[in-house]
Design a protein around this motif. Structure first.
Motif, short mmCIF file in Angstrom:
data_model
loop_
_atom_site.label_atom_id
_atom_site.label_comp_id
_atom_site.label_asym_id
_atom_site.label_seq_id
_atom_site.Cartn_x
_atom_site.Cartn_y
_atom_site.Cartn_z
N MET A 9 0.58 -1.13 -0.04
CA MET A 9 0.07 0.01 0.01
C MET A 9 0.82 1.18 0.24
SD MET A 9 -3.21 -0.44 2.75
CE MET A 9 -3.59 1.20 2.46
N THR A 10 1.83 1.18 0.97
CA THR A 10 2.81 2.52 0.81
C THR A 10 3.47 2.53 -0.47
OG1 THR A 10 3.15 2.18 3.29
CG2 THR A 10 4.95 3.56 2.04
N SER A 11 3.97 1.65 -0.91
CA SER A 11 4.53 1.76 -2.36
C SER A 11 3.77 2.38 -3.36
CB SER A 11 5.07 0.40 -2.81
OG SER A 11 6.18 -0.27 -1.86
N LEU A 12 2.42 1.91 -3.54
CA LEU A 12 1.48 2.06 -4.80
C LEU A 12 1.05 3.41 -4.49
CD1 LEU A 12 -0.06 1.26 -7.03
CD2 LEU A 12 -1.82 0.01 -5.80
N SER A 13 0.69 3.54 -3.02
CA SER A 13 0.22 5.16 -2.92
C SER A 13 1.14 6.28 -3.14
CB SER A 13 -0.41 5.05 -1.22
OG SER A 13 0.54 5.14 -0.73
N THR A 14 2.30 5.97 -2.79
CA THR A 14 3.61 6.83 -3.07
C THR A 14 3.70 7.09 -4.70
OG1 THR A 14 4.68 6.19 -1.11
CG2 THR A 14 5.97 7.05 -2.81
N MET A 15 3.58 5.87 -5.53
CA MET A 15 3.86 5.94 -6.94
C MET A 15 2.89 6.59 -7.52
SD MET A 15 6.69 4.50 -7.27
CE MET A 15 7.87 3.95 -6.47
N LEU A 16 1.40 6.63 -6.91
CA LEU A 16 0.29 7.42 -7.52
C LEU A 16 0.33 8.84 -7.07
CD1 LEU A 16 -2.65 4.56 -6.92
CD2 LEU A 16 -1.61 5.05 -9.27
N ALA A 17 0.94 9.22 -6.04
CA ALA A 17 1.02 10.58 -5.61
C ALA A 17 1.12 11.63 -6.55
CB ALA A 17 2.11 10.42 -4.44
N PRO A 18 2.12 11.45 -7.58
CA PRO A 18 2.49 12.54 -8.57
C PRO A 18 0.94 13.18 -9.10
CG PRO A 18 4.28 10.97 -8.72
CD PRO A 18 3.08 10.22 -7.62
N ILE A 19 0.21 12.07 -9.48
CA ILE A 19 -1.02 12.21 -10.28
C ILE A 19 -2.18 12.63 -9.23
CG2 ILE A 19 -2.67 11.16 -11.79
CD1 ILE A 19 -0.16 11.79 -13.14
N LEU A 20 -2.38 11.79 -8.27
CA LEU A 20 -3.62 12.06 -7.38
C LEU A 20 -3.37 13.20 -6.51
CD1 LEU A 20 -4.47 8.10 -6.52
CD2 LEU A 20 -5.55 9.62 -8.40
N THR A 21 -2.38 13.32 -5.92
CA THR A 21 -2.39 14.37 -4.86
C THR A 21 -2.67 15.83 -5.45
OG1 THR A 21 -0.80 13.15 -3.39
CG2 THR A 21 -0.65 15.56 -2.98
#
Length: 320
Positions: free
Chosen positions: A131-143
């Motif tokens: 979860m930490t890895s996936l949420s971090t990788m998605l952060a540039p788009i989602l945040t």
């Protein structure tokens, strides 16, 4: 090296104490720390580089093999936490910059400290890391997109500039860490025990920089914003567990999702707030860096004393 390893263990074990201590010093004696604000992004990059050094291909296999719990957890995190932050900001009538900072806190990915808390809580560590890895990788788009939709009413949001910041501060250092581990696996394996010490020192400097720059704001709004951050965290922990329960996930996964949803990468929030909003907007994220390391260990200790009776049943069910 052995001495550094021992110091690193102590630093990680009493992380909350160090953070609270340095925050207090920076509040009462701010002058020595004022100039540290310009190093926040670099320091967070160091922390993320350390995270990259600890990642292995095994950490990403769960996303491919059993994606449903990971997707449930990350979706819950990126939907619930921003909306809870927005609701609290309206409910408490937070000033503009503090409201934007709280929504920012709710929009960043999970923090690496959550993995330690999940381990201590006897939660599913593999799910937590995934979860930490996936949420971090998605952060540039989602945040940036979440902030544009929810916090754009208070402050101007430049999603492209924020996307670039997250790539620079988070993704590049992590990828560099993964690359270095792949090239020099033996050397990295020997030195990873020192990584927590480097991360703790970096976060302490970040906290000192933001607290020293916001002494007046903390004096006037400290109780209000602390209440907001505490509510945000506790609601996130509770709703994360409840969603996992509704999806009929076993207890160890409920604990992992609860902690992952409730604990954010507050260091990233500080860096983004300082770069794009202003020092006051960084304040909720600084307080979160302190509070999350109080609530997390308390919850982990509580769960560590409670046996997981359902686990054997679910494992038999999966294999049948």
């Amino acid at each position: 090296m052995k001495l550094l390893e021992n110091i690193s263990i102590i630093a990680g074990k009493y992380f909350a104490v160090w953070v609270i201590g340095v925050a207090a010093v920076a509040f009462f004696i701010p002058d020595p720390f004022i100039g540290l604000g310009s190093y926040i992004a670099i320091l967070l990059g160091v922390v993320m580089f350390g995270m990259g050094l600890t990642l292995t291909p095994v950490d990403f296999k769960l996303i491919a093999k059993k994606p449903v719990p990971v997707i449930i957890g990350v979706t819950t995190q990126y939907v619930i936490m921003p909306l809870v932050a927005l609701s609290i900001a309206y409910l408490l009538g937070l000033p503009t910059e503090l409201a934007a900072g709280l929504v920012l806190l709710g929009s960043v990915p999970g923090g690496t400290a959550s993995n330690v808390m999940v381990y201590l809580a006897k939660g599913n560590l593999a799910l937590s890391v995934a979860m930490t890895s996936l949420s971090t990788m998605l952060a540039p788009i989602l945040t940036p997109l979440i902030l544009l939709g929810l916090a754009g009413q208070w402050l101007p949001i430049d999603p492209v500039a924020m996307f670039i910041s997250i790539i620079q501060i988070i993704i590049i250092p992590i990828m560099l860490g993964v690359f270095i581990r792949k090239i020099f696996p033996t050397t990295v394996e020997r030195s990873t025990s020192v990584v927590p010490l480097i991360s703790v020192v970096a976060i302490m400097v970040i906290v000192a920089a933001v607290v020293s720059a916001n002494v007046e704001s903390i004096t006037t709004s400290g109780v209000l914003i602390f209440s907001a951050v505490m509510l945000h965290n506790l609601i996130g922990l509770g709703l994360g567990y409840f969603v996992a329960l509704l999806m009929n996930l076993e207890e160890s996964k409920r604990r992992a999702i609860s902690i992952e949803v409730g604990m954010q990468n507050s260091g990233l929030g500080v860096a983004l707030a300082a770069a794009h909003f202003g020092p006051l907007a960084a304040l909720p994220n600084v307080i979160a860096a302190v509070w999350h390391n109080i609530s997390g260990p308390i919850l982990a200790t509580f769960w560590s004393k409670k046996k997981i009776y359902q686990e054997q049943y679910y494992q038999l069910k999966e294999t049948s």
